[in-house]
Design a protein around this motif. Structure first.
Motif, PDB file in Angstrom:
ATOM      1  N   THR A   1     -53.296 -15.979 -42.171  1.00  0.00           N
ATOM      2  CA  THR A   1     -52.074 -15.767 -41.383  1.00  0.00           C
ATOM      3  C   THR A   1     -50.877 -15.349 -42.235  1.00  0.00           C
ATOM      4  O   THR A   1     -50.218 -14.353 -41.914  1.00  0.00           O
ATOM      5  N   PRO A   2     -50.563 -16.026 -43.343  1.00  0.00           N
ATOM      6  CA  PRO A   2     -49.456 -15.532 -44.166  1.00  0.00           C
ATOM      7  C   PRO A   2     -49.736 -14.165 -44.791  1.00  0.00           C
ATOM      8  O   PRO A   2     -48.817 -13.352 -44.943  1.00  0.00           O
TER       9      PRO A   2
ATOM     10  N   MET B   1     -51.509 -11.802 -43.332  1.00  0.00           N
ATOM     11  CA  MET B   1     -51.312 -10.861 -42.229  1.00  0.00           C
ATOM     12  C   MET B   1     -49.826 -10.604 -41.990  1.00  0.00           C
ATOM     13  O   MET B   1     -49.396  -9.456 -41.803  1.00  0.00           O
ATOM     14  N   LYS B   2     -49.015 -11.662 -42.021  1.00  0.00           N
ATOM     15  CA  LYS B   2     -47.569 -11.490 -41.795  1.00  0.00           C
ATOM     16  C   LYS B   2     -46.932 -10.671 -42.914  1.00  0.00           C
ATOM     17  O   LYS B   2     -46.095  -9.799 -42.663  1.00  0.00           O
ATOM     18  N   SER B   3     -47.329 -10.948 -44.142  1.00  0.00           N
ATOM     19  CA  SER B   3     -46.811 -10.191 -45.281  1.00  0.00           C
ATOM     20  C   SER B   3     -47.277  -8.733 -45.221  1.00  0.00           C
ATOM     21  O   SER B   3     -46.511  -7.808 -45.517  1.00  0.00           O
ATOM     22  N   TRP B   4     -48.547  -8.529 -44.820  1.00  0.00           N
ATOM     23  CA  TRP B   4     -49.101  -7.175 -44.658  1.00  0.00           C
ATOM     24  C   TRP B   4     -48.254  -6.383 -43.659  1.00  0.00           C
ATOM     25  O   TRP B   4     -47.853  -5.245 -43.912  1.00  0.00           O
ATOM     26  N   LYS B   5     -47.972  -7.000 -42.517  1.00  0.00           N
ATOM     27  CA  LYS B   5     -47.191  -6.309 -41.475  1.00  0.00           C
ATOM     28  C   LYS B   5     -45.771  -6.022 -41.941  1.00  0.00           C
ATOM     29  O   LYS B   5     -45.214  -4.958 -41.633  1.00  0.00           O
ATOM     30  N   GLU B   6     -45.196  -6.953 -42.682  1.00  0.00           N
ATOM     31  CA  GLU B   6     -43.834  -6.748 -43.186  1.00  0.00           C
ATOM     32  C   GLU B   6     -43.803  -5.561 -44.145  1.00  0.00           C
ATOM     33  O   GLU B   6     -42.909  -4.717 -44.086  1.00  0.00           O
TER      34      GLU B   6
ATOM     35  N   GLU C   1     -51.956  -6.084 -30.736  1.00  0.00           N
ATOM     36  CA  GLU C   1     -51.876  -6.879 -31.951  1.00  0.00           C
ATOM     37  C   GLU C   1     -53.251  -7.381 -32.400  1.00  0.00           C
ATOM     38  O   GLU C   1     -53.556  -7.412 -33.583  1.00  0.00           O
TER      39      GLU C   1
ATOM     40  N   GLN D   1     -54.939  -6.702 -35.920  1.00  0.00           N
ATOM     41  CA  GLN D   1     -55.175  -7.805 -36.838  1.00  0.00           C
ATOM     42  C   GLN D   1     -56.625  -7.905 -37.286  1.00  0.00           C
ATOM     43  O   GLN D   1     -56.911  -8.395 -38.388  1.00  0.00           O
TER      44      GLN D   1
END
Length: 432
Positions: A152-153, A155-160, A252, A256
């Motif tokens: 999850t972190p 994935m969030k960093s990837w999207k950012e 999404e 993902q």
């Protein structure tokens, strides 16, 4: 004196369009010889009718036809050990640069290091590009530069990071391809293979599939998955093209799933030992039962649990298994039968058309509880209640396991409640 040439070496990128390394090779100053090596280090371990080899060969022949029709060129196909092939090529050509795209698996890294060393000794440059992923290696890491080990972190960093990323595509200009027909072309029989009766399905990235992906993807009787796996594995489609479609449809979950693929790739890159060892070392203390008779029953889809058996029979018949069912059959092998996840990983590696080491190892370690961001060891899927959740009408089971209500159908190989308790005790004693 021979005229200098460049080589583009195809590997996991079996397409002409939007191919990073090929684009850069064709933009260079010298004519380009396209090359593919049918690697005996890999092929010698495969059955003679492997569907993936048929798929690779068919993809190469389609590319051959396009090159011949458009510019009168061809791909040089060689069969053997890559280093030996490059030694031959260096004797017969004045090679300026070998272009290729990155490959991240342990064997590929060793192979490329060996070939780069040889080419450097011959004053030949070796240039490799990122092509099969959006972000690789150290491009998405934590603030302290350590790799993420939780999805999850990551994935969030990837999207950012993706918000400021330019999704470049690479135009195709074949003018620099060497215009010769006399480079070697090989048939399947030339390399000791026969055509497989299994066919790798085309992928589906229609707007309807992507938009409905979240609603239907968990139900194995629905044709609701993209079948992208082998196409991304062998690069017959560009990840940039697929990511563009996923984002355009604003789904999404589909997006993902593509990020999961890159998560597992960077895990294997940073932790290559996980190809054969548990990411969490204490899990290698588990006393696996490894009963060969029970493993054979699992492989053949004869465990007495219809959803498990349907999945294994689908795999054996088609080279594909629905992802929801993969989780169940994997959990069943490791936790109900207490068989080492490496046995299951090896069987999937042999059978799955979309086998890709990073994802296969990552997902097997997930179900066994021993990998990054893994399911806790006490999470044990109930193979009967899973039917009520995901195949309530038994449509998938009836298709792949039509004998499940007949007298000839095997009794359950192990009782669920007993197997669950045994698993908890074995894991607990190893991990405490």
């Amino acid at each position: 004196m021979k005229s200098p040439i460049n080589i583009f070496w195809f590997r996991r990128d079996l397409r002409l369009e939007d191919n990073t390394g090929l684009h850069h090779a064709l933009e260079s100053d010298y004519p380009v010889l396209p090359l593919f090596i049918l690697d005996t280090e890999i092929l010698d371990k495969l059955p003679g009718n492997d569907a993936r080899v048929t798929f690779i060969h068919d993809s190469l022949q389609r590319m051959q036809a396009k090159l011949q029709d458009t510019v009168g060129g061809s791909i040089a196909l060689y069969h053997g050990k890559p280093l030996e092939i490059f030694k031959q090529l260096a004797q017969h050509h004045q090679i300026h640069t070998v272009f290729t795209n990155h490959d991240y698996e342990p064997y590929a890294k060793l192979r490329d290091d060996e070939i780069k060393t040889f080419l450097t000794q011959q004053d030949i440059a070796f240039t490799s590009f990122k092509d099969q992923v959006i972000f690789e290696k150290d491009e998405v890491v934590k603030a302290d530069c350590n790799p993420y080990v939780v999805y999850t972190p990551y994935m969030k960093s990837w999207k950012e990071k993706f918000k400021t990323y330019t999704l470049e595509t690479y135009p195709l200009n074949l003018d620099q391809i060497i215009k010769r027909f006399d480079y070697p072309n090989l048939s399947l029989s030339d390399i000791g293979f026969t055509r497989s009766r299994q066919v790798i399905a085309p992928y589906n990235t229609s707007a309807a599939l992507i938009q409905n992906y979240e609603a239907y993807r968990n139900f194995p009787s629905e044709e609701a998955t993209s079948r992208l796996g082998p196409h991304l594995r062998f690069g017959t489609v560009s990840i940039r093209e697929i990511m563009t479609k996923a984002i355009a449809e604003e789904n999404e979950t589909f997006w993902q799933e593509l990020i999961w693929r890159e998560f597992f790739m960077q895990i294997l890159w940073h932790f290559p030992h996980t190809a054969s060892q548990s990411f969490k070392p204490k899990y290698d203390r588990i006393q696996w039962r490894n009963n060969e008779t029970e493993f054979k029953a699992w492989c053949e889809g004869k465990t007495g649990y219809p959803l498990v058996d349907a999945g294994m029979r689908q795999l054996n018949e088609t080279g594909f298994m629905h992802n929801r069912v993969r989780m169940l059959v994997g959990s069943f092998l490791c936790k109900h039968l207490l068989i080492d996840w490496r046995w299951g990983e090896a069987y999937f590696a042999e059978k799955l058309h979309d086998y890709e080491m990073a994802s296969n190892v990552g997902n097997w370690q997930w179900v066994a509880g021993c990998g990054v961001d893994a399911a806790p060891y006490f999470r044990i899927f109930n193979p009967t209640t899973q039917i009520e959740k995901f195949d309530k009408d038994r449509a998938y089971i009836k298709h792949w396991c039509p004998d499940f209500q007949e007298r000839s159908y095997p009794e359950p190989i192990v009782e669920h409640k007993f197997a669950r308790q045994r698993c908890l005790e074995v894991y607990k004693s190893a991990l405490d």
